[in-house]
Design an enzyme around this catalytic site. Structure first.
Site, mmCIF file in Angstrom:
data_model
loop_
_atom_site.group_PDB
_atom_site.id
_atom_site.type_symbol
_atom_site.label_atom_id
_atom_site.label_comp_id
_atom_site.label_asym_id
_atom_site.label_seq_id
_atom_site.Cartn_x
_atom_site.Cartn_y
_atom_site.Cartn_z
ATOM 1 N N MET A 30 0.836 -1.030 0.114
ATOM 2 C CA MET A 30 0.054 -0.144 -0.055
ATOM 3 C C MET A 30 0.905 1.081 0.027
ATOM 4 S SD MET A 30 -3.630 -0.655 1.888
ATOM 5 C CE MET A 30 -2.977 -0.531 3.646
ATOM 6 N N LEU A 33 6.655 3.038 1.389
ATOM 7 C CA LEU A 33 7.534 1.847 1.394
ATOM 8 C C LEU A 33 8.670 2.009 2.477
ATOM 9 C CD1 LEU A 33 8.110 0.978 -2.551
ATOM 10 C CD2 LEU A 33 6.264 0.004 -0.779
ATOM 11 N N ALA A 35 12.247 -0.331 4.595
ATOM 12 C CA ALA A 35 13.240 -1.311 4.604
ATOM 13 C C ALA A 35 12.416 -2.711 4.475
ATOM 14 C CB ALA A 35 14.167 -1.074 5.578
ATOM 15 N N HIS A 37 9.478 -3.555 3.349
ATOM 16 C CA HIS A 37 9.005 -3.786 2.082
ATOM 17 C C HIS A 37 10.242 -4.297 1.142
ATOM 18 C CE1 HIS A 37 5.765 -0.938 3.224
ATOM 19 N NE2 HIS A 37 5.132 -2.073 2.986
ATOM 20 N N LYS A 150 4.704 -9.820 9.753
ATOM 21 C CA LYS A 150 4.022 -8.833 10.849
ATOM 22 C C LYS A 150 2.472 -8.972 10.814
ATOM 23 C CE LYS A 150 3.880 -4.125 10.203
ATOM 24 N NZ LYS A 150 2.269 -3.949 10.512
ATOM 25 N N GLN A 154 -3.331 -11.953 8.554
ATOM 26 C CA GLN A 154 -3.413 -11.721 7.085
ATOM 27 C C GLN A 154 -2.758 -12.693 6.140
ATOM 28 O OE1 GLN A 154 -3.274 -7.499 4.902
ATOM 29 N NE2 GLN A 154 -1.396 -8.424 4.455
ATOM 30 N N MET A 185 8.736 -2.821 11.679
ATOM 31 C CA MET A 185 8.621 -1.747 10.459
ATOM 32 C C MET A 185 7.286 -1.850 10.118
ATOM 33 S SD MET A 185 11.965 -1.188 8.349
ATOM 34 C CE MET A 185 13.510 -0.863 9.095
ATOM 35 N N SER A 186 6.704 -0.459 10.136
ATOM 36 C CA SER A 186 5.221 -0.190 9.469
ATOM 37 C C SER A 186 5.312 1.134 8.741
ATOM 38 C CB SER A 186 4.461 -0.397 10.747
ATOM 39 O OG SER A 186 2.983 0.019 10.398
ATOM 40 N N SER A 187 4.393 1.122 7.881
ATOM 41 C CA SER A 187 4.129 2.442 7.297
ATOM 42 C C SER A 187 3.534 3.594 8.093
ATOM 43 C CB SER A 187 3.433 2.493 5.947
ATOM 44 O OG SER A 187 3.810 1.434 4.973
#
Length: 283
Positions: A30, A33, A35, A37, A150, A154, A185-187
């Protein structure tokens, strides 16, 4: 890097690739981006002839309008990051290109996986995920698609989607990519102010302690311990912490030696929702 915004030319291009017997790796994102991703893309590059990345902020998987509005959108930066690691193809469609004039989800039965954890707190979320992922799979027709652990629930749901709908591809789950202080790590992390960003690694620290306690204590006692830890935290609000069977995602009641378990957590740092999980060992 080739950039496509429409389905038809992308399908034609990838069909020619397939006709040459080349394998296609796919990383749906989505955007915003980071690290984590890039680690998925690099995993795909090692095993496939060509890698396709999609950037699409999917409106049907957001249960709150403000979350969709506030989701970080950084296309120019994302494009530069993809070019820096020699990504082959970027698919960047509009909402209209994907949904036409009907922005709605299909209904899916994931054999109960969708009713656990995130499903209890985000109404319709996994129908939205199933709708967009199935659509993207049908457009790209990859050999392998890559997802981070993470979002473990899903990941399991997408594996179920592929199995139940007889889709001809493999799903590869990749390890959680973390900041140096342990934060997954998350957007969404970019939305944390300095104070909340300093507080957020408490989530992973608590998960690691819970993993240690799980070796000698019951799930009920571990859950109670974690809940008490967050009750005392001045900045982080626990939405849920649960220990569940990795396969069914059902909450653990009594430990069984032949089953694999994982701890799952969702926490609010201000109005920013963070999730994480950790694999557990029984001894």
């Amino acid at each position: 890097m080739k950039v496509f915004t429409e389905k038809r030319p992308l399908k034609a291009y990838l069909s020619a690739i397939k006709s040459e017997k080349k394998s296609i790796g796919f990383v749906p994102t989505m955007g915003a981006l980071h690290a984590g991703h890039l680690s998925l893309i690099e995993a795909a590059q090692k095993k496939n002839d060509i890698v396709v990345v999609s950037i699409f902020v999917n409106p049907t998987q957001f249960d709150k309008e403000e979350d969709l509005v506030n989701y970080p959108k950084t296309y120019d930066k994302d494009k530069q990051m993809l070019e820096s690691i020699a990504c082959d193809v970027l698919f960047y469609p509009s909402v209209k290109e994907i949904y036409k004039d009907n922005i709605s989800s299909n209904h899916f039965d994931f054999d109960g996986l969708e009713h656990q954890m995130e499903g209890k707190f985000r109404d319709g979320h996994f129908n939205g995920v199933g709708t967009i992922v199935k659509t993207l799979f049908e457009i790209v027709k990859p050999n392998v698609a890559y997802f981070g652990q993470k979002d473990f629930q899903q990941l399991q749901i997408i594996k179920k989607l592929v199995k139940k709908h007889h889709l001809n591809l493999k799903i590869k789950g990749c390890p959680i990519y973390r900041e140096e202080d342990g934060l997954a790590m998350s957007s969404r992390n970019v939305r944390l102010n300095l104070e909340l960003r300093k507080a957020a690694p408490f989530i992973y620290k608590t998960l690691k302690k819970a993993r240690k306690k799980f070796k000698t204590k019951s799930a009920e006692k571990v859950v109670s311990w974690v809940e008490n830890k967050f009750k005392k935290h001045p900045l982080l609000d626990l939405e849920y912490f649960t220990i569940a069977d990795e396969k069914t995602l059902e909450t653990l009641i009594h430990k069984e030696s032949d089953k694999k378990y994982r701890a799952f957590i969702a926490v609010f740092a201000g109005d920013i929702r963070l999730i994480d999980n950790i694999k557990l060992k029984q001894s």
